[in-house]
Design a protein around this motif. Sequence first.
Motif, PDB file in Angstrom:
ATOM      1  N   PRO A  53      16.296   9.529   4.134  1.00 13.83           N
ATOM      2  CA  PRO A  53      15.079   9.273   3.354  1.00 13.83           C
ATOM      3  C   PRO A  53      15.244   9.515   1.849  1.00 13.83           C
ATOM      4  O   PRO A  53      14.491   8.967   1.047  1.00 13.83           O
ATOM      5  N   GLY A  54      16.222  10.305   1.466  1.00  9.79           N
ATOM      6  CA  GLY A  54      16.427  10.605   0.057  1.00  9.79           C
ATOM      7  C   GLY A  54      17.306   9.609  -0.676  1.00  9.79           C
ATOM      8  O   GLY A  54      17.523   9.753  -1.891  1.00  9.79           O
ATOM      9  N   LEU A  55      17.822   8.597   0.017  1.00 12.40           N
ATOM     10  CA  LEU A  55      18.688   7.628  -0.641  1.00 12.40           C
ATOM     11  C   LEU A  55      17.857   6.631  -1.446  1.00 12.40           C
ATOM     12  O   LEU A  55      16.952   5.996  -0.927  1.00 12.40           O
ATOM     13  N   SER A  56      18.193   6.502  -2.701  1.00 16.38           N
ATOM     14  CA  SER A  56      17.470   5.581  -3.588  1.00 16.38           C
ATOM     15  C   SER A  56      17.976   4.154  -3.410  1.00 16.38           C
ATOM     16  O   SER A  56      19.060   3.916  -2.866  1.00 16.38           O
ATOM     17  N   ALA A  57      17.203   3.216  -3.901  1.00 20.35           N
ATOM     18  CA  ALA A  57      17.619   1.811  -3.885  1.00 20.35           C
ATOM     19  C   ALA A  57      18.924   1.639  -4.653  1.00 20.35           C
ATOM     20  O   ALA A  57      19.786   0.843  -4.264  1.00 20.35           O
ATOM     21  N   GLU A  58      19.085   2.401  -5.710  1.00 19.31           N
ATOM     22  CA  GLU A  58      20.318   2.311  -6.503  1.00 19.31           C
ATOM     23  C   GLU A  58      21.523   2.792  -5.702  1.00 19.31           C
ATOM     24  O   GLU A  58      22.591   2.187  -5.731  1.00 19.31           O
ATOM     25  N   THR A  59      21.351   3.889  -4.969  1.00 18.20           N
ATOM     26  CA  THR A  59      22.445   4.405  -4.140  1.00 18.20           C
ATOM     27  C   THR A  59      22.797   3.408  -3.057  1.00 18.20           C
ATOM     28  O   THR A  59      23.976   3.153  -2.783  1.00 18.20           O
ATOM     29  N   LEU A  60      21.798   2.825  -2.435  1.00 20.73           N
ATOM     30  CA  LEU A  60      22.033   1.873  -1.353  1.00 20.73           C
ATOM     31  C   LEU A  60      22.760   0.619  -1.832  1.00 20.73           C
ATOM     32  O   LEU A  60      23.590   0.065  -1.111  1.00 20.73           O
ATOM     33  N   SER A  61      22.471   0.181  -3.026  1.00 20.87           N
ATOM     34  CA  SER A  61      23.119  -1.034  -3.535  1.00 20.87           C
ATOM     35  C   SER A  61      24.467  -0.735  -4.197  1.00 20.87           C
ATOM     36  O   SER A  61      25.279  -1.634  -4.400  1.00 20.87           O
ATOM     37  N   ALA A  62      24.721   0.521  -4.510  1.00 23.42           N
ATOM     38  CA  ALA A  62      25.993   0.899  -5.138  1.00 23.42           C
ATOM     39  C   ALA A  62      27.124   0.866  -4.108  1.00 23.42           C
ATOM     40  O   ALA A  62      26.888   0.882  -2.899  1.00 23.42           O
ATOM     41  N   THR A  63      28.336   0.851  -4.600  1.00 20.72           N
ATOM     42  CA  THR A  63      29.512   0.878  -3.733  1.00 20.72           C
ATOM     43  C   THR A  63      29.589   2.227  -3.030  1.00 20.72           C
ATOM     44  O   THR A  63      29.412   3.274  -3.661  1.00 20.72           O
ATOM     45  N   TYR A  64      29.840   2.189  -1.716  1.00 26.06           N
ATOM     46  CA  TYR A  64      29.992   3.417  -0.941  1.00 26.06           C
ATOM     47  C   TYR A  64      31.112   4.240  -1.570  1.00 26.06           C
ATOM     48  O   TYR A  64      32.131   3.691  -1.986  1.00 26.06           O
ATOM     49  N   PRO A  65      30.964   5.568  -1.620  1.00 24.47           N
ATOM     50  CA  PRO A  65      31.917   6.399  -2.373  1.00 24.47           C
ATOM     51  C   PRO A  65      33.295   6.594  -1.741  1.00 24.47           C
ATOM     52  O   PRO A  65      34.064   7.424  -2.209  1.00 24.47           O
TER      53      PRO A  65
END
Length: 165
Positions: A99-111
């Motif tokens: 639930p804490g993942l932002s739209a930016e994190t979701l669209s960013a490249t997995y680390p």
Amino acid sequence: MNPHLLLILLKRDLQAFASELELFSDEAAIWKTLPGVSNSAGNLTLHVCGNLQHFVGAMLGNTGYVRNRPAEFESRDLPRTDVLAEVEKTVGVLETVLPGLSAETLSATYPDVLGGLRLPTDLFLLHLSTHLSLHLGQVGYLRRILTGDGAPTRPAVIPTLPNPA
């Protein structure tokens, strides 16, 4: 991708893992395999839990979880309660992180680079969901064959979903 909807699906399938384990009348049977089958229901459960706690918990939620992948497949004869506790722990990690993942994190490249690929985080999370479902099907077939009980677990229905506004 909506992380809340993904959480619903992942929890549903983890709860189905728990249901499958509970349907083994002989606790020792969760560690049995068949000729040509290398992983028991217990090992597959530990594997998906380790997988999610590492890739979601440690990598996206900084939980500090340290994965021991070989142990996921080498462990034997743990009490069913221990394996079920691992499922519950995994659900808790998902409830905390997703639930804490932002739209930016979701669209960013997995680390992390996986198999030489760099994927968007939301696509990788979708992969984790299908990986979980694959192993859930394997556990279901193993249970039916090992126990002789062909009864299915409860249907894998999607709970009422919130209206994505």
